[in-house]
Enzyme design. Sequence first.
Site, PDB file in Angstrom:
ATOM      1  N   ARG A 124      51.908  41.342  43.184  1.00 51.17           N
ATOM      2  CA  ARG A 124      51.708  40.795  41.831  1.00 51.17           C
ATOM      3  C   ARG A 124      52.444  41.616  40.769  1.00 51.17           C
ATOM      4  O   ARG A 124      52.874  41.078  39.750  1.00 51.17           O
ATOM      5  CB  ARG A 124      50.215  40.667  41.509  1.00 51.17           C
ATOM      6  N   LYS A 182      46.124  31.068  48.133  1.00 50.17           N
ATOM      7  CA  LYS A 182      45.895  32.119  49.128  1.00 50.17           C
ATOM      8  C   LYS A 182      44.421  32.182  49.523  1.00 50.17           C
ATOM      9  O   LYS A 182      44.093  32.224  50.717  1.00 50.17           O
ATOM     10  CB  LYS A 182      46.373  33.461  48.547  1.00 50.17           C
ATOM     11  N   SER A 183      43.531  32.196  48.536  1.00 49.27           N
ATOM     12  CA  SER A 183      42.095  32.304  48.845  1.00 49.27           C
ATOM     13  C   SER A 183      41.640  31.132  49.708  1.00 49.27           C
ATOM     14  O   SER A 183      40.874  31.306  50.669  1.00 49.27           O
ATOM     15  CB  SER A 183      41.284  32.280  47.543  1.00 49.27           C
ATOM     16  N   SER A 243      32.588  39.776  42.635  1.00 45.24           N
ATOM     17  CA  SER A 243      33.670  39.749  43.611  1.00 45.24           C
ATOM     18  C   SER A 243      33.429  38.628  44.614  1.00 45.24           C
ATOM     19  O   SER A 243      32.414  38.607  45.311  1.00 45.24           O
ATOM     20  CB  SER A 243      33.736  41.095  44.358  1.00 45.24           C
ATOM     21  N   ARG A 284      40.294  30.989  53.809  1.00 42.78           N
ATOM     22  CA  ARG A 284      38.979  30.424  54.136  1.00 42.78           C
ATOM     23  C   ARG A 284      39.103  29.266  55.114  1.00 42.78           C
ATOM     24  O   ARG A 284      38.254  29.093  56.000  1.00 42.78           O
ATOM     25  CB  ARG A 284      38.274  29.993  52.849  1.00 42.78           C
ATOM     26  N   ARG A 297      46.200  48.734  39.381  1.00 44.95           N
ATOM     27  CA  ARG A 297      47.004  47.896  38.482  1.00 44.95           C
ATOM     28  C   ARG A 297      46.910  48.311  37.016  1.00 44.95           C
ATOM     29  O   ARG A 297      47.701  47.832  36.210  1.00 44.95           O
ATOM     30  CB  ARG A 297      46.637  46.414  38.672  1.00 44.95           C
ATOM     31  N   GLN A 311      35.071  38.235  47.254  1.00 37.90           N
ATOM     32  CA  GLN A 311      35.181  38.779  48.617  1.00 37.90           C
ATOM     33  C   GLN A 311      33.827  39.307  49.080  1.00 37.90           C
ATOM     34  O   GLN A 311      33.411  39.077  50.219  1.00 37.90           O
ATOM     35  CB  GLN A 311      36.248  39.876  48.656  1.00 37.90           C
ATOM     36  N   ARG A 347      41.126  50.976  49.972  1.00 42.11           N
ATOM     37  CA  ARG A 347      40.333  50.042  49.159  1.00 42.11           C
ATOM     38  C   ARG A 347      38.846  50.133  49.521  1.00 42.11           C
ATOM     39  O   ARG A 347      38.493  50.305  50.690  1.00 42.11           O
ATOM     40  CB  ARG A 347      40.888  48.627  49.318  1.00 42.11           C
ATOM     41  N   ASP A 359      43.532  38.487  39.016  1.00 39.71           N
ATOM     42  CA  ASP A 359      44.830  38.698  39.668  1.00 39.71           C
ATOM     43  C   ASP A 359      46.007  38.446  38.723  1.00 39.71           C
ATOM     44  O   ASP A 359      47.141  38.797  39.036  1.00 39.71           O
ATOM     45  CB  ASP A 359      44.964  37.786  40.889  1.00 39.71           C
TER      46      ASP A 359
END
Length: 425
Positions: free
Chosen positions: A386, A19-20, A164, A24, A343, A166, A119, A312
């Site tokens: 998840r 996914k990451s 992070s 990108r 989570r 991100q 978030r 994750d």
Amino acid sequence: MELKHASQLRGTVSVPGDKSISHRAIMFGAISEGTTEITNFLQGADCRSTISCFRKMGIPIENEAGRVTVHGNGLHGLLEPSGILDVGNSGTTARLISGILAGQSFPSSLNGDASIQKRPMNRILTPLSAMGAKVISQNGNGCAPLAFEPAPLCGIAYQTPVASAQVKSCILLAGLYADKITSVTEPALSRNHTELMLSAFGAEITSNGTTVSVLPQPKLSGLSIEVPGDISSAAYFIAAALLVKDAEILIKNVGINPTRDGILKVAKAMGGHLEFQNKRTVSGEPVCDLFVKSGSLHGTVINESLIPALIDEIPMIAVMAAFAEGQTVIKDAAELKVKESDRIFTTSENLRRMGVNVLPTDDGMVIEGNPDGLHGADFESYGDHRIAMSFSIAALALNEVCTMRGAECVEISYPGFYRDLAGLT
Ligand code: S3P
């Protein structure tokens, strides 16, 4: 969804693209010159949100079975979007695209679903503002919706309080549009896909420990990218093979970048049997096939610098801990509270439903393993992909029929999850 016990797992599974890396590839392709061809692109809802944002900014993107073609238009070739950019459920889209939007000569705004609107975005708004960006949280609460106005950016040396990828990637992308070198230092190294891939596109990136620097205004050139399989998706099958009593499976094409491979270290530390086969490099990323078979697990301690490499996977690891002998302690993972769901809460609640003695803490949880004393449960995904996948795997190892409410959210990162799982059971 009804979830049944599995007494045996056999066969081979190829997990979908990372996914990451998929996000990108679209973003960097869009701001490069020429064509970027992407194979094994993850067709999850999150990555489709990234595609739709760049299409809205005038980038032609073809998405046909198994192959995505991005017709990049250079660093300054995006067009003003006609409406709000919708990132859906995707924190990666929201935070990375913000670094690009901050450097554009047009105004823009982005928003997403109810989870995205909760978030934290101050972690990117603070460094972007320090670079001179004109960006605000429109409701003044440090969350999306975000609004951008054009402004010249200056390079900074930023020490981020959170590890992070991100945040790091957002700042590096803004750094492409800055007047001088930009660097980011993290408290621990987060996933480094941006560094690896941006370099391949032609950016001048240097890494030194937990500091990464980028020089402004490179010429980025499109390229061909084969996306490795997602270790975060492989984690569900690794756990399934370790937990189901009679299991032997081969998981093909798993990305094993050392900034992501914490699940492998933990599975081994818990006594799991894993074999690495056919190690190779795919588009600059290390990849292998993983053979995993069942065995008994024991508790472990997971903390400090290992956390970013498995953040994750913690819901899945928590389930493994429930089926292990002894106690597992997860700490230094306060970031869990600001993921697609809280989570620490959503994992602990579902563990309790299946009879686990779990103590949620401020930065993790303490889980008392109880391999023989667990029972079936009605699980709740809380809309978090998840959580849905982790407790669907738990159900395989429980002796009673379970249910999962909101199982459809697996679509976010793994649309074929239940089909692939059925292929092994
Ligand atoms: C991601 C980074 C991580 C991870 C997320 C994807 C990325 O988030 O949890 O699923 O692609 O950069 P943080 O950067 O917030 O830790």
